[in-house]
Design a protein around this motif. Sequence first.
Motif, short mmCIF file in Angstrom:
data_model
loop_
_atom_site.label_atom_id
_atom_site.label_comp_id
_atom_site.label_asym_id
_atom_site.label_seq_id
_atom_site.Cartn_x
_atom_site.Cartn_y
_atom_site.Cartn_z
N VAL A 59 -2.68 3.89 8.96
CA VAL A 59 -2.21 2.57 9.33
C VAL A 59 -3.22 1.81 10.19
CG1 VAL A 59 0.21 3.16 9.05
CG2 VAL A 59 -0.87 3.43 11.29
N LEU A 87 -5.42 0.22 7.65
CA LEU A 87 -4.71 -0.90 7.03
C LEU A 87 -4.64 -2.10 7.96
CD1 LEU A 87 -1.76 0.94 5.25
CD2 LEU A 87 -3.96 0.24 4.30
N GLU A 147 0.86 -1.19 0.00
CA GLU A 147 0.00 0.00 0.00
C GLU A 147 0.89 1.24 0.00
OE1 GLU A 147 -3.17 2.63 0.18
OE2 GLU A 147 -1.36 2.75 1.40
N THR A 149 3.04 -0.88 4.59
CA THR A 149 2.86 0.56 4.52
C THR A 149 4.22 1.23 4.46
OG1 THR A 149 1.65 2.45 5.46
CG2 THR A 149 2.76 0.98 7.02
N ARG A 164 -2.48 8.16 4.08
CA ARG A 164 -1.97 6.99 4.80
C ARG A 164 -2.69 6.87 6.13
NH1 ARG A 164 3.92 7.01 7.58
NH2 ARG A 164 2.71 8.32 9.01
#
Length: 336
Positions: free
Chosen positions: A97, A100, A87, A113, A95
Amino acid sequence: MRYILVLLLTTLLSCSEEGDHEGKIITINGLVNPSELGKTLAHEHVLVDFSGAANYHPENYDHQEAVEKILPELLTLETYGVKTLVECTPLFVGRDVKLLKQLADSTGMQILTNTGFYGAQNNKFIPEHVLDMPAEAIAEFYIAEFEQGIEGTGIKPGFIKTAVNRGKLSEFHQTLIRAAAIAHKSTGLTIMAHTGPAIAAFEELEILKEEGVSPEAFIWTHASDEKDWKNLVKAAQMGVWVSLDKYGWNEKHLEGDALVYLKNQGVLDRILISHDAGWYAPSQPGNDFKSYTNIFQSLIPNLKAKGFTEGDINQLLISNPAKAFTVGKRLINNQN
């Protein structure tokens, strides 16, 4: 004396932690061996916020709505045996996290990431104070995210992602590449640079050379935009990871001719492929999520019709990503 002992212990723990990363791949859920990476899409996005650094905030989107939009797309990849997704959305471009982590836990997929600042689009995604920072200070931020984790989560970046405008590098974009090189020397994280045509790519490589960083530490992202395929071969022969990652956007690319050419030139072992697809975009209501499936539905059948073997496909999707994202300091002449 007690202070000295604490300092020594801290140093030993830090060295041990760095050593633990060496030869591994860093995912959202921790370290894996390169052999565990499996079939990998090396350049994708799940969420992108194009509002710019001045307007960016995590509350710009509804977390649950994002999950509901993204999760089915990731689950579709199970059909094609995809085990890992890289990603590539940087800080101040969306972004997230924590998102994710939720997606990785919900799907069982390994997600990587990144750390890094994105200078493309004339620095729209760069906070003003960063524009005045020297390369060493920017690198310290990257290194801190690697050593301490991202935003208090403990989640660590698996690579450095930066970006420059197309064409010759501006002074600040030279600084961004230099910062990535400095951070690589400390962390061993691979450098992925949103680049485009070759003119910027070879300037980036000159900066890495000045810093003593090998081309093998560098992913030339969006190399699909370079029209002269001889430049792709030249970079690959230098050791660069050449990323053809527009298979979500350009039907002509899906014919596979560039990959056939690169195979015939003997550099398939330095090539990465992906879609640059997705994504949920809160600043663009109603946008269509581009699926991550063109490579499997169109490109691979076309490649096989042109003589690619299963081994060739596995090299592009399994072997090469595993090597590209393995943590390790790749320096020129073994510089330290």
